[in-house]
Design an enzyme around this catalytic site. Structure first.
Site, PDB file in Angstrom:
ATOM      1  N   LYS A 142       1.284  13.972   9.425  1.00 58.71           N
ATOM      2  CA  LYS A 142       0.255  12.999   9.079  1.00 58.71           C
ATOM      3  C   LYS A 142      -0.458  12.568  10.346  1.00 58.71           C
ATOM      4  O   LYS A 142       0.146  12.460  11.414  1.00 58.71           O
ATOM      5  CB  LYS A 142       0.875  11.768   8.405  1.00 58.71           C
ATOM      6  CG  LYS A 142      -0.114  10.632   8.163  1.00 58.71           C
ATOM      7  CD  LYS A 142       0.561   9.362   7.646  1.00 58.71           C
ATOM      8  CE  LYS A 142      -0.444   8.228   7.529  1.00 58.71           C
ATOM      9  NZ  LYS A 142       0.162   6.974   7.036  1.00 58.71           N
ATOM     10  N   GLU A 197      -2.156  -6.313   6.628  1.00 56.35           N
ATOM     11  CA  GLU A 197      -0.874  -5.693   6.994  1.00 56.35           C
ATOM     12  C   GLU A 197      -0.104  -6.478   8.051  1.00 56.35           C
ATOM     13  O   GLU A 197      -0.558  -6.630   9.195  1.00 56.35           O
ATOM     14  CB  GLU A 197      -1.089  -4.263   7.478  1.00 56.35           C
ATOM     15  CG  GLU A 197       0.209  -3.523   7.738  1.00 56.35           C
ATOM     16  CD  GLU A 197       0.026  -2.024   7.867  1.00 56.35           C
ATOM     17  OE1 GLU A 197       1.038  -1.317   7.983  1.00 56.35           O
ATOM     18  OE2 GLU A 197      -1.131  -1.556   7.849  1.00 56.35           O
TER      19      GLU A 197
END
Length: 398
Positions: A142, A197
Site C-alpha cells: 500500500k 483521525e
C-alpha cells in the site's frame, strides 16, 4: 479566610470563548476531550538524539522549574521523519470543554479566488498507475498518494474566521491551528484544519488510538449514503487497506502496553463530507513515567501510520518522494499537545491546509492498494478537499 493567588482555583473558560480569542500566532486544539488555547513562547523544543519526546520532557522540566503554570508542549510535526517541526512550550495555556454552540461567520463570498491543482489531475492519475505497478511487482502492499490545490485570494485570508467555520462545521473533529512559520517565509504561515483521525491520546496509563483507512464520499442523500456505508463494510479493497493500518497501530502500541483491546473489525464513522472505516484501539501502559510513553513519545512511535504513508513504510516513503511533485510539509504529520505528566492528545494532520497571506495550500490523499482505480482515487481526494473548500466557500470549484 483570604485565598492566596496560588491557592485560587483556575478560572473556568468556555470553549466558544477560547475559539473567539484565537489569533494568528496562538495555538488552538479542540476535540471531544476538550479545548486548549495557548499563547506566547516560553521556549522552543529541541529534539534530543532525534527524539521530540525527550526534548519535550527536558523543556517541560525547565519550564516547571521557571514557574510556568500548567506547562505543556504544543505544536505540529511534519510528515517526513526529521522534517520541520513547530513544538513550543507556550507562556500561557487556557482550557475549556469540548466545542459546543460555536458561532462562526459564513464563508466569505466577496473574495475572488484562483485555484491551481498541483499536480494536475491527469498527472495524479498517472502517479496512481505507477504506484499500482510497484504493488503489482510486489515492492509495496500500500502507498498513500497525496495532491495539493493552491487557492489564492485577492485579499489576505483571515485564519481565525476560517478556523471558526471549520470547528463549527466539524464539532466532533480535531480542530487545530498552529503557527508553522519558518525562517525565510515571506509572511506568517499557519497550519489549520479539522481532522477526523486521532493518532493517539493518553490520560494516566490509558492510551487510545483511532486509525482510519478505507473511505467513501458522503452524498447527503440518506438512501445513497446507506448504500455507500454497506458497500464500504463489504469492500475487500477497503477492508484490506484498513487492516494494514489497524494492524500496524496495534503492533506499535503493543510494545508499550500490558493490555491492548483491538476490535475484531472496523466500524463506519462519518464526517460532514466522508465515511471512514474506523478501529478504536485502547491500551494500558506498562511504564507511564518513561518519556517514550508520553503522548508525544507514543505519537512519534506511531507516525507515520499506513493511513498516510503505506506498507512497508520505508518503501512507501520512497515511492511518495518519487511520485509526489509537491513536498507535503505538515500535511499527514501530527498536531497536538503533551503535558508535564505525559498526558496529551495528537491528531493526524489531514483535512488541513497551510495559510500564508492570500494563499491557502490544501492537501488530500488516498490509499493505493491492489485493485485501486486511478479515477476513483482522484475522486476520493476531491471529496476530501471539500472540508476546507466548504469553509472557504469554494466547495464547487474542485
Amino acid at each position: 479566610m483570604t485565598i492566596s493567588a496560588v491557592e485560587r482555583p483556575r478560572p473556568v473558560h468556555r470553549a466558544a470563548d477560547l475559539l473567539a480569542a484565537y489569533l494568528p500566532g496562538s495555538f488552538y486544539f479542540s476535540s471531544p476531550r476538550g479545548t486548549l488555547l495557548a499563547d506566547g513562547v516560553h521556549s522552543r523544543v529541541q529534539p534530543e538524539n532525534g527524539s521530540h519526546a525527550r526534548g519535550a520532557a527536558a523543556a517541560l522540566a525547565a519550564a516547571a522549574a521557571a514557574g510556568v503554570p500548567d506547562p505543556v508542549v504544543a505544536g505540529a510535526v511534519g510528515f517526513r521523519p526529521g522534517s520541520e517541526s513547530g513544538l513550543v512550550v507556550p507562556s500561557v495555556v487556557r482550557r475549556a470543554g469540548a466545542p459546543a454552540d460555536v458561532r462562526a461567520p459564513e464563508a466569505e463570498t466577496g473574495a475572488a479566488w484562483s485555484l491551481r491543482p498541483r499536480p494536475e489531475p491527469e498527472r495524479y492519475a498517472d502517479a496512481v498507475r505507477s504506484a499500482l505497478e510497484l504493488i503489482g511487482r510486489g515492492e509495496l502492499d500500500k502507498v498513500v498518494l497525496a495532491r495539493c490545490v493552491e487557492a489564492t485570494a485577492d485579499t489576505p485570508v483571515w485564519v481565525p474566521a476560517l478556523l471558526a467555520r471549520l470547528v463549527r462545521a466539524n464539532p466532533a473533529a480535531y480542530g487545530f491551528a498552529a503557527d508553522v512559520t519558518a525562517a525565510g517565509d515571506p509572511a506568517p504561515r499557519t497550519l489549520v484544519g479539522a481532522s477526523p483521525e486521532l493518532l493517539v491520546s493518553r490520560r494516566g496509563a490509558t492510551v487510545v488510538a483511532n486509525p482510519l483507512a478505507g473511505s467513501a464520499p458522503r452524498s447527503g442523500d440518506e438512501a445513497v449514503d446507506r448504500e455507500r456505508i454497506a458497500r464500504l463494510r463489504e469492500s475487500v479493497k477497503d477492508l484490506g487497506e484498513h487492516a494494514h493500518t489497524a494492524g500496524q497501530v496495534a503492533d506499535v502500541l503493543g510494545r508499550f502496553c500490558t493490555d491492548l483491546d483491538v476490535p475484531d473489525g472496523p466500524e463506519v464513522i462519518g464526517t460532514p463530507t466522508m465515511w471512514h472505516l474506523s478501529t478504536r484501539i485502547t491500551g494500558r501502559l506498562a511504564a507511564p513515567d518513561d518519556p517514550a510513553c508520553s503522548s508525544l513519545g507514543l505519537a512519534e512511535a506511531l507516525h507515520p501510520t499506513p493511513a498516510v504513508c503505506g506498507v512497508p513504510a520505508g518503501a512507501a516513503a520512497e515511492a511518495i518522494a518519487r511520485l509526489e511533485p509537491e513536498d507535503r510539509g505538515y500535511y499527514a504529520g501530527m498536531v497536538g499537545w503533551n503535558g508535564a505528566g505525559g498526558d496529551g492528545e495528537w491528531a493526524v494532520t489531514i483535512r488541513s491546509a497551510e495559510v500564508s497571506d492570500r494563499t491557502v495550500r490544501l492537501y488530500a490523499g488516498a490509499g493505493i492498494v491492489a485493485g485501486s482505480d486511478p479515477a476513483a482515487e482522484l475522486a476520493e481526494t476531491s471529496a476530501k478537499f471539500r472540508t476546507l473548500l466548504r469553509a472557504l466557500g469554494l466547495e464547487e470549484r474542485v
